[in-house]
Design a protein around this motif. Structure first.
Motif, PDB file in Angstrom:
ATOM      1  N   ALA A   1       0.802  -1.200   0.027  1.00 51.11           N
ATOM      2  CA  ALA A   1       0.050   0.015  -0.019  1.00 51.11           C
ATOM      3  C   ALA A   1       0.803   1.310   0.014  1.00 51.11           C
ATOM      4  N   ARG A   2       2.000   1.134   0.422  1.00 47.86           N
ATOM      5  CA  ARG A   2       3.080   2.376   0.184  1.00 47.86           C
ATOM      6  C   ARG A   2       3.618   2.388  -0.881  1.00 47.86           C
TER       7      ARG A   2
ATOM      8  N   LYS B   1       3.474   3.373  -4.112  1.00 46.47           N
ATOM      9  CA  LYS B   1       2.207   4.139  -4.925  1.00 46.47           C
ATOM     10  C   LYS B   1       2.850   3.879  -6.449  1.00 46.47           C
TER      11      LYS B   1
ATOM     12  N   HIS C   1      -4.987   1.789  -3.099  1.00 41.73           N
ATOM     13  CA  HIS C   1      -3.761   2.394  -2.744  1.00 41.73           C
ATOM     14  C   HIS C   1      -2.732   2.364  -4.076  1.00 41.73           C
ATOM     15  N   CYS C   2      -2.687   1.235  -4.898  1.00 40.95           N
ATOM     16  CA  CYS C   2      -1.748   1.244  -5.730  1.00 40.95           C
ATOM     17  C   CYS C   2      -2.705   1.475  -7.145  1.00 40.95           C
TER      18      CYS C   2
END
Length: 594
Positions: free
Chosen positions: A464-465, A467, A493-494
């Motif tokens: 999720a981080r 991007k 998120h992506c």
């Protein structure tokens, strides 16, 4: 357009057999001289069709690109006529005859054409059943294109040479190696899949080192030297002369060693050479003929590497940085220490002098030419961008060591391949801690790792981080419905995700419904592989409704979404058939037997 003297014609008929035959039947004329780019790849051209094609090629005197990839030209009359006509294409720069079974006879015919192609920069003769006999003739002609000493810069124009998937063996590669020192402009070479032992591979490496020395003597500082070397699937044992190549070839960016037998010992030696290269890059061109770029792509798939070997590799890549690293709120930030290397450290309160240290390190690194500032003003160190480690058995209990490697590369890593490394849930949890720091990651392969629902949650939370993630392969695991739901939650998120493979995961109808719901939050998704997942009529109906709603709400969305694979889900019934009927261009539905 044919009568306009300013028009250059590009004809691309790849996979179009009937159109290729039509082209061959058109009477040649002045229009042929306008053709600069001719793509006839995978057109089913056999030796008879090749003869007909030569009538057109005879008039294509301005041709610069000719792609005949994966046809069936063979080594008979068609190859004779085709390669003979190439002698008239004196402006040809790109020639691709990969996968045509031209054999040694065809290689000898091609060798006769090479002296007449002074501008040729790209030559692909891979997968053509060429042995040492044919290569001897080709290598001799390539050598003749250079001056006798090989040090004046008057060399062949060839920059890319692909000879992969032939039958060269050690004798053939040694013959080719005799020509390499004279190809001073050579930048890319692929000798993979040629049954080469360490002896043959070391002969090629020695030739490349000699070429680098000849380039130095000729003063070729403005033109790039060797940038890519592919030695996949041979029999290299240990590092051999490879380390010297890594240290001395100033422009080397990509090194592929997959499916060899490097082992932990060879990996340790390679790590030392990578460190020395890194230090040379720091010193820059002011220190003479030294490496000026980092090795960006490293392929080490299936090389009998253990987790302990990778841990030692990670330690070597850490590059001595302990101070000047900033960590705020548990998130890892990148900085540079006194030695000038980027590193990632565990979460800790930033020291009072941290901000000043980062600024000073950034300025020093930029002056040395080894650090650049990204768009956000952060410090980015030189390092590996693409790392392929699939097929090396690390097992879950030792994946923490693998995580150390990820953290050491977090600031630069763009693509990571960890397929089939026996990771399972515990390993996925350990890896996820490191993936959180790899915020530049675009491609991730975790297929075949026995990852279950718990591991899926850890991976999904970590990604999720990320991007910038564009491609994710989770195929061949054991996600089940709950794991599918966890992975589907990542879509929002992506938002740059384009390809997602989750085939062979037993997700069932509930898992299919989770992905169907997530499609609305995946604006960039092009391909979704849900094959062999025990999806029934309920899952098929959920996907049917989701795709229909998606296209109705955003008609332009169909331009991005290209394919949903549902092959091997035999229980979809009428809903599966309706999916295929209503979206024939978007949905692939095939029986397991197919």
């Amino acid at each position: 357009r044919f009568t306009d003297p300013s028009v250059k014609i590009d004809i691309q008929l790849g996979r179009c057999e009937s159109l290729c035959n039509t082209l061959s039947s058109i009477p040649p004329g002045p229009w042929c001289r306008k053709i600069h780019h001719l793509d006839l790849s995978r057109c089913g051209i056999q030796h008879d069709e090749a003869k007909q094609l030569t009538k057109v090629l005879l008039e294509c005197t301005n041709l610069s690109v000719l792609n005949l990839r994966q046809n069936e030209i063979g080594s008979k009359g068609g190859a004779t006529a085709l390669f003979k006509v190439l002698q008239r294409c004196k402006r040809l720069k790109h020639l691709d005859v990969y996968g045509n079974s031209i054999g040694n006879a065809g290689a000898k015919l091609l060798a006769k054409a090479i002296p007449h192609l002074p501008l040729l920069t790209h030559l692909d003769i891979g997968w053509n059943k060429i042995s040492s006999t044919g290569m001897a003739v080709l290598a001799a002609e390539m050598s003749k294109l250079s001056d006798s000493e090989g040090v004046t810069g008057n060399s062949s124009s060839i920059e890319t040479l692909h000879v992969q998937e032939n039958d060269l063996r050690d004798e053939g590669i040694q013959v080719l190696a005799s020509a390499i020192p004279f190809l001073l402009k050579l930048q890319h070479i692929n000798v993979g899949w040629n049954y080469l032992s360490s002896e043959g591979l070391n002969a090629m490496i020695s030739a490349l080192l000699e070429q680098e020395d000849n380039r130095r003597k000729a003063g070729l500082t403005t033109t790039p030297g060797l940038r890519m070397l592919n030695m996949n699937e041979n029999q290299l044992r240990g590092a051999g002369k490879l380390c010297e190549l890594v240290e001395k070839c100033r422009d080397l960016e990509e090194l592929s060693l997959g499916w060899n037998n490097l082992g932990d010992e060879g990996l340790a030696k390679l790590a030392v050479s990578l460190r020395m290269r890194h230090e040379a890059v720091q010193r820059g061109v002011a220190d003479g003929w030294r490496p000026t770029v980092a090795l960006c792509t490293l392929d080490l798939r299936s090389n009998y590497l253990s987790a302990n070997g990778m841990a030692s590799f990670a330690d070597e890549l850490a590059w001595e940085v302990e101070e000047g690293n900033v960590v705020e709120g548990g998130a890892v930030a990148e900085a540079a220490g006194e030695g000038g290397e980027a590193a990632i450290v565990a979460a800790a309160p930033p020291p009072p002098h941290a901000t000043q240290a980062v600024s000073q390190a950034s300025q020093a690194g930029a002056a040395a030419g080894w650090v650049t500032e990204d768009a956000g003003g952060g410090v980015q160190g030189v390092g590996i961008r693409v790392l392929k480690l699939a097929g090396n058995k690390y097992k879950s209990e030792r994946t923490k060591n693998l995580g150390r490697l990820m953290r050491s590369l977090a600031s630069t890593l763009v693509e990571l391949d960890l397929g089939w490394v026996q990771m399972n849930d515990e390993g996925a949890r350990d890896l996820s801690m490191s993936l959180r720091t790899c915020t530049k990651l675009e491609t991730l392969n975790l297929c075949g790792n026995q990852i279950n629902k718990d591991g899926a949650r850890h991976i999904s939370n970590a990604l999720a981080r990320c991007k910038d993630l564009k491609s994710l392969n989770m195929g061949g695991n054991a996600l089940g419905a709950e794991g599918a739901e966890a992975m589907a939650s990542m879509f929002s998120h992506c938002v740059k995700l384009e390809e997602f493979e989750v085939n062979w995961n037993m997700i069932g109808d509930a898992g299919a419904a989770s992905f169907a719901k997530a499609l609305a939050h995946a604006p960039s998704l092009k391909t979704l592989n849900l094959g062999w997942n025990k999806i029934g009529s309920e899952g098929a109906r959920a996907l049917l409704d989701a795709i229909q709603a998606l296209l109705e709400a955003k008609p332009h969305r169909c331009n991005a979404f290209e394919k949903c694979t549902l092959s091997g889900n035999e229980a979809m019934g009428e809903e599966g058939g309706e999916l295929k009927r209503r979206f024939p261009l978007l949905v692939e539905v095939a029986a397991l037997a197919e």
